[in-house]
Design a protein around this motif. Structure first.
Motif, PDB file in Angstrom:
ATOM      1  N   CYS A   1      37.108  46.780  45.213  1.00 54.78           N
ATOM      2  CA  CYS A   1      36.519  47.919  45.539  1.00 54.78           C
ATOM      3  C   CYS A   1      36.342  48.809  44.460  1.00 54.78           C
ATOM      4  CB  CYS A   1      36.863  48.470  46.925  1.00 54.78           C
ATOM      5  SG  CYS A   1      36.545  47.617  48.202  1.00 54.78           S
TER       6      CYS A   1
ATOM      7  N   ARG B   1      36.189  48.232  41.284  1.00 52.32           N
ATOM      8  CA  ARG B   1      35.517  47.454  40.321  1.00 52.32           C
ATOM      9  C   ARG B   1      36.425  46.825  39.422  1.00 52.32           C
ATOM     10  NH1 ARG B   1      29.909  49.459  39.759  1.00 52.32           N
ATOM     11  NH2 ARG B   1      29.778  51.367  40.762  1.00 52.32           N
TER      12      ARG B   1
ATOM     13  N   ARG C   1      31.624  46.602  50.605  1.00 50.11           N
ATOM     14  CA  ARG C   1      31.481  47.475  49.480  1.00 50.11           C
ATOM     15  C   ARG C   1      31.352  46.532  48.099  1.00 50.11           C
ATOM     16  NH1 ARG C   1      29.226  51.135  46.358  1.00 50.11           N
ATOM     17  NH2 ARG C   1      30.913  52.213  45.203  1.00 50.11           N
TER      18      ARG C   1
ATOM     19  N   GLN D   1      28.214  44.999  47.868  1.00 50.36           N
ATOM     20  CA  GLN D   1      27.147  45.996  47.011  1.00 50.36           C
ATOM     21  C   GLN D   1      27.613  45.951  45.440  1.00 50.36           C
ATOM     22  OE1 GLN D   1      28.052  49.442  49.348  1.00 50.36           O
ATOM     23  NE2 GLN D   1      27.174  48.852  50.999  1.00 50.36           N
ATOM     24  N   LEU D   2      28.838  45.882  45.195  1.00 52.09           N
ATOM     25  CA  LEU D   2      29.296  46.118  43.808  1.00 52.09           C
ATOM     26  C   LEU D   2      28.632  45.081  43.127  1.00 52.09           C
ATOM     27  CD1 LEU D   2      32.614  47.961  43.928  1.00 52.09           C
ATOM     28  CD2 LEU D   2      30.249  49.018  43.249  1.00 52.09           C
ATOM     29  N   PHE D   3      29.144  43.758  43.613  1.00 55.16           N
ATOM     30  CA  PHE D   3      29.275  42.483  42.982  1.00 55.16           C
ATOM     31  C   PHE D   3      27.984  41.358  43.329  1.00 55.16           C
ATOM     32  CE2 PHE D   3      33.554  43.908  42.381  1.00 55.16           C
ATOM     33  CZ  PHE D   3      33.652  43.749  41.133  1.00 55.16           C
TER      34      PHE D   3
ATOM     35  N   LEU E   1      23.225  49.469  43.988  1.00 55.62           N
ATOM     36  CA  LEU E   1      24.658  49.574  43.891  1.00 55.62           C
ATOM     37  C   LEU E   1      25.104  51.176  44.018  1.00 55.62           C
ATOM     38  CD1 LEU E   1      25.331  47.403  40.567  1.00 55.62           C
ATOM     39  CD2 LEU E   1      25.753  46.951  43.124  1.00 55.62           C
TER      40      LEU E   1
ATOM     41  N   ASP F   1      27.297  54.035  43.873  1.00 52.21           N
ATOM     42  CA  ASP F   1      28.525  54.305  43.277  1.00 52.21           C
ATOM     43  C   ASP F   1      29.208  55.805  44.216  1.00 52.21           C
ATOM     44  OD1 ASP F   1      27.211  54.357  40.107  1.00 52.21           O
ATOM     45  OD2 ASP F   1      28.362  52.919  41.366  1.00 52.21           O
TER      46      ASP F   1
END
Length: 333
Positions: free
Chosen positions: A211, A213, A284, A287-289, A324, A326
């Motif tokens: 989460c 990163r 999360r 969404q990030l990866f 994404l 942030d």
């Protein structure tokens, strides 16, 4: 010459006060001298003086006076944008170790030190010798980020040594010392956990690292934990499904395939239902990866209803949905 002699006399007086156990007067003299140095813009000397004074007083069990000088030290560093260095990181970590666990000033000290680290904009530094996992910051990484990682690592080690595992985990998660975190978690689980929770102790850490990163540290933590823990068989693959999920998730993150992420979450739905927090972490991470879209409105369907609704409705060819965010925080317990 006269000025040098005057300074020498003041320091001689300071030493006499300490030797005589007159810590109140010594405390006041430390403050006076530091303000004098600041007025003369000799900030390096003020910082060195306060660090030394705080250490002397804390070692003499003068917690209130020592903590006051430690907080004054950070205040001066913050105002004058003092640069990061291995030396100053070690000084801050050393003072933290000396402030008693149950003292309210320790909380203030930690937050103040981290606030300073987040604001600093100095040349990149390597970690102090006491850190278990040295960092090598690159030009592309802000030094404020590196300094924050280093302090979190030092605080994590200190709390670990004090057997304050929950607080240690909090700081390790915000560092890049995945191996240290794993070793602490093994000890934490063996000391306080149930045998059935052996996989859950590392799962939360791995998901939280992702989460933030921090895939490399997540992987280091997972590999170290599963290798070290005496209750985990040699793998992968593992007997426990949740460990297999984490192993496969770390591989899937490299490829970024939403279809693979979808299959993993579906296949291991039962294991992932063991902790309600997992759905937040996975949303999360998606969404990030994996370009999982941010949900526009709450959905029904139970624990995994919202996540799977997004997964199944996601069009891999739609650029508009590759979002994404942030600014979508996940609460890290």
């Amino acid at each position: 010459m006269a000025a040098t002699e005057g300074v020498s006399k003041i320091f001689a007086k300071l030493q006499r006060l300490i030797d005589a156990g007159d810590y109140y007067e010594a405390h006041q003299l430390y403050r006076t001298l530091s303000f004098r140095y600041c007025t003369q813009k000799k900030y390096d000397k003020a910082i060195e003086l306060l660090a030394s004074g705080a250490q002397v007083l804390l070692e003499a069990h003068q917690t209130s006076s020592g903590s006051d000088l430690a907080l004054l030290l950070i205040s001066i560093m913050e105002k004058e944008s003092s640069p990061v260095s291995p030396n100053i990181i070690e000084k801050l970590a050393g003072l933290h170790r000396l402030i008693p666990e149950d003292n309210v000033d320790r909380v203030n000290y930690v937050s103040s030190a981290l606030r300073w680290a987040e604001k600093t904009l100095s040349p990149a530094v390597a970690s102090p010798a006491s850190s278990s996992s040295p960092l090598e910051p690159s030009a592309s990484v802000p030094t404020s980020y590196v300094a924050t990682l280093l302090l979190h690592n030092e605080f994590g080690i200190t709390y670990w040594n004090e057997r304050n595992y929950a607080r240690s985990r909090y700081h390790f998660i915000r560092s890049e010392n995945g191996v240290g975190c794993a070793t602490m978690l093994v000890e934490f689980h063996i000391t306080y956990g149930y045998p059935s929770e052996v996989d859950m102790f590392v799962a939360q850490a791995v998901l939280q690292y992702l989460c933030l990163r921090n895939k490399i540290t997540a992987e280091a933590c997972f590999n170290s934990y599963t290798t070290q823990h005496p209750q985990i068989e040699t793998g992968p693959p593992f007997i426990r499904p949740l460990l297999n999920f984490l192993w496969l998730l770390l591989i899937a993150v490299e490829g970024g395939s939403l279809a693979v992420f979808n299959v993993l979450c579906e296949k291991y739905k039962t294991s992932l239902s063991r902790d309600p927090a997992y759905i937040d972490y996975l949303t999360r991470i998606g969404q990030l990866f994996f370009h999982l879209p941010i949900p526009k409105a709450p959905t029904s369907g139970g624990l995994f209803g919202g996540l799977f609704s997004n997964l199944l409705s996601m069009d891999d060819e739609s650029d508009d949905s590759r979002l994404l965010d942030d600014h979508c925080p996940v609460e890290l317990d």
